[in-house]
Design a protein around this motif. Structure first.
Motif, PDB file in Angstrom:
ATOM      1  N   GLY A  28       0.774  -1.322   0.048  1.00 50.63           N
ATOM      2  CA  GLY A  28      -0.070  -0.084   0.079  1.00 50.63           C
ATOM      3  C   GLY A  28       0.757   1.302  -0.170  1.00 50.63           C
ATOM      4  O   GLY A  28       2.002   1.401   0.164  1.00 50.63           O
ATOM      5  N   GLY A  29       0.190   2.349   0.259  1.00 51.23           N
ATOM      6  CA  GLY A  29       0.934   3.689   0.390  1.00 51.23           C
ATOM      7  C   GLY A  29       0.849   4.366  -1.043  1.00 51.23           C
ATOM      8  O   GLY A  29       0.170   3.944  -2.173  1.00 51.23           O
ATOM      9  N   GLY A  30       1.077   5.627  -1.044  1.00 51.22           N
ATOM     10  CA  GLY A  30       1.039   6.495  -2.019  1.00 51.22           C
ATOM     11  C   GLY A  30       2.235   7.195  -2.645  1.00 51.22           C
ATOM     12  O   GLY A  30       2.322   8.620  -2.585  1.00 51.22           O
ATOM     13  N   GLU A  31       3.177   6.618  -2.787  1.00 54.70           N
ATOM     14  CA  GLU A  31       4.490   7.242  -3.299  1.00 54.70           C
ATOM     15  C   GLU A  31       4.197   7.835  -4.590  1.00 54.70           C
ATOM     16  O   GLU A  31       4.167   6.952  -5.786  1.00 54.70           O
ATOM     17  N   ASP A  32       4.268   9.193  -4.820  1.00 58.30           N
ATOM     18  CA  ASP A  32       4.233   9.664  -6.189  1.00 58.30           C
ATOM     19  C   ASP A  32       5.555  10.452  -6.628  1.00 58.30           C
ATOM     20  O   ASP A  32       5.645  10.733  -7.724  1.00 58.30           O
ATOM     21  N   ALA A  33       6.458  10.273  -5.768  1.00 59.11           N
ATOM     22  CA  ALA A  33       7.744  10.802  -6.124  1.00 59.11           C
ATOM     23  C   ALA A  33       8.548   9.757  -6.051  1.00 59.11           C
ATOM     24  O   ALA A  33       8.509   8.671  -5.750  1.00 59.11           O
ATOM     25  N   VAL A  34       9.977  10.018  -6.678  1.00 59.43           N
ATOM     26  CA  VAL A  34      10.781   8.979  -6.793  1.00 59.43           C
ATOM     27  C   VAL A  34      11.719   8.978  -5.714  1.00 59.43           C
ATOM     28  O   VAL A  34      12.437  10.083  -5.445  1.00 59.43           O
ATOM     29  N   THR A  35      11.977   7.701  -5.360  1.00 60.74           N
ATOM     30  CA  THR A  35      13.167   7.558  -4.226  1.00 60.74           C
ATOM     31  C   THR A  35      14.150   6.829  -4.724  1.00 60.74           C
ATOM     32  O   THR A  35      14.153   5.610  -5.762  1.00 60.74           O
ATOM     33  N   LEU A  36      15.592   6.960  -4.754  1.00 62.27           N
ATOM     34  CA  LEU A  36      16.802   6.443  -5.171  1.00 62.27           C
ATOM     35  C   LEU A  36      17.482   5.740  -3.980  1.00 62.27           C
ATOM     36  O   LEU A  36      17.691   6.201  -3.000  1.00 62.27           O
ATOM     37  N   LEU A  37      17.884   4.439  -4.126  1.00 67.74           N
ATOM     38  CA  LEU A  37      18.640   3.831  -3.422  1.00 67.74           C
ATOM     39  C   LEU A  37      19.966   3.665  -4.228  1.00 67.74           C
ATOM     40  O   LEU A  37      20.101   2.771  -5.101  1.00 67.74           O
TER      41      LEU A  37
END
Ligand SMILES: C[S@@+](CC[C@H](N)C(=O)[O-])C[C@H]1O[C@@H](n2cnc3c(N)ncnc32)[C@H](O)[C@@H]1O
Length: 350
Positions: free
Chosen positions: A4-13
């Motif tokens: 679930g969740g609402g990630e609309d931005a990009v995360t970089l590892l």
């Protein structure tokens, strides 16, 4: 399994650099010793022997392009990011571009007062420190330093130095990441308590992820026999109501799922949508899962040298179902919940 969740931005590892002063025996980079004998060459294969790490100028140029792109949060890992001299320049570029920065470290470099001061002054959002146990001997047996000197005590001291340097400042949040194996499972709740006692803000126990043909798989990977003890430890951790953020209530079940089934189906995965993985050679992968990397078609192979961040990473609200669930995925879920960690007040997490 549903994410679930609402990630609309990009995360970089971002596995920034290959070298590390530790030689953790279970490390997903492998060990230098084995790679000296048989060098790794395939795409997506990691090694602490830094044969192809990008030149500093390329790393910093790409970082400058992130401002204004869909990338809003960067986790800097490695290898050990805090022993790479340009790391502070990189953090400064990212922070001045409005990007949140979380540093994952073995904790030993935090004993350098100039470094902890800089992390506070640059307003790094969080620092995740790897600490595998309350038992120094266990930690040092599995995470030995190449210099034969540094270990658990320096990690504890490093966390203390950072918490002290932060003082009443709002950042960085400081957390402990624990790799959970069959041998330290019984220490899980106690390690969370130690994190709280050290003044940390979050504690993330993550199961060791080892391919089934890894020499340590049988010795370290959790099995269904371990699930009752795992459940007890997560219950003890929750019951302790420590003043640290811990992964959400669904997490123990997700860990147990990963132990029960070697692979499975993830509904609506963020990998390749709002999470991407960058390796030290600049290659870009949809997610750090070894199964997913191995399944990447040649047509989807990319690198951060292909263009500016806005071209390489576009925010994509859509999610794709993924048939390659594995224990690797579990480690990404707390990372994608970092909004919660960063909304806690440093020093007062609850
Ligand atoms: C590879 S390290 C790089 C950052 C830094 N050098 C450190 O020690 O935290 C990133 C995290 O991955 C964890 N890790 C390494 N190998 C792992 C494995 N096989 N399964 C699960 N976690 C692993 C480490 O303990 C650490 O918390």
């Amino acid at each position: 399994m549903t994410r679930g969740g609402g990630e609309d931005a990009v995360t970089l590892l971002w596995a920034l650099r290959s070298p590390c002063p530790l030689s953790c025996r279970y490390c997903y980079f492998g060990t230098i010793e084995e790679h000296r004998d048989s060098p790794v060459i395939g795409p997506g294969t990691l090694s602490h022997l830094s044969r192809n790490d990008l030149p500093t100028a390329d790393v910093l140029a790409f970082a400058r392009s992130i401002a204004g792109s869909a990338v809003k949060r960067v986790f800097l890992a490695g290898g050990e990011p805090l022993v790479w001299p340009p790391v502070l320049s990189l953090i400064e570029i990212l922070k001045s571009g409005g990007v949140q920065v979380v540093v994952a470290t073995n904790g030993i470099p935090l004993n350098r007062p100039d470094l902890t001061r800089a992390l506070v002054d640059l307003q790094v959002d969080a620092v995740s420190v790897s600490l595998d146990s309350v038992d120094a001997a266990y930690h040092d047996a599995w995470r030995p330093a190449r210099n034969g000197k540094d270990g658990w005590q320096q990690v504890i001291d490093g966390i203390g130095s950072l918490v002290t340097a932060r003082g009443a400042a709002p950042a960085p949040r400081v957390g402990v990441y624990m790799v959970v194996t069959r041998h330290n499972l019984a220490d899980l709740a106690a390690t969370g308590r130690l994190a709280a006692d050290l003044g940390c803000d979050y504690f993330v126990p993550q199961p060791v992820a080892l391919d089934s043909d890894h020499t340590l798989h049988r010795q370290l990977s959790l099995t269904t026999d371990d699930l009752p003890a795992l459940g007890q430890q997560f219950t003890a951790l929750a019951d302790a109501q420590l003043p640290v953020w811990t992964p959400q209530a669904s997490y123990p079940g997700q860990v147990a799922d990963a132990v029960r089934v070697p692979t499975g189906f993830v509904r609506g995965c963020f990998g390749g949508r709002s999470l991407f993985f960058i390796e030290p050679d600049g290659s870009v992968w949809d997610c750090p899962s070894s199964l997913r990397i191995a399944a990447t078609p040649t047509s989807r192979r990319r690198t951060i040298l292909d263009g500016a961040a806005a071209q390489v990473f576009a925010a994509d609200d859509g999610r794709a179902d993924c048939p390659l669930f594995s224990v690797d995925c579990v480690n990404m879920w707390p990372l994608m919940d970092f909004d919660q960690v960063l909304s806690t007040s440093a020093g007062t997490a609850s």
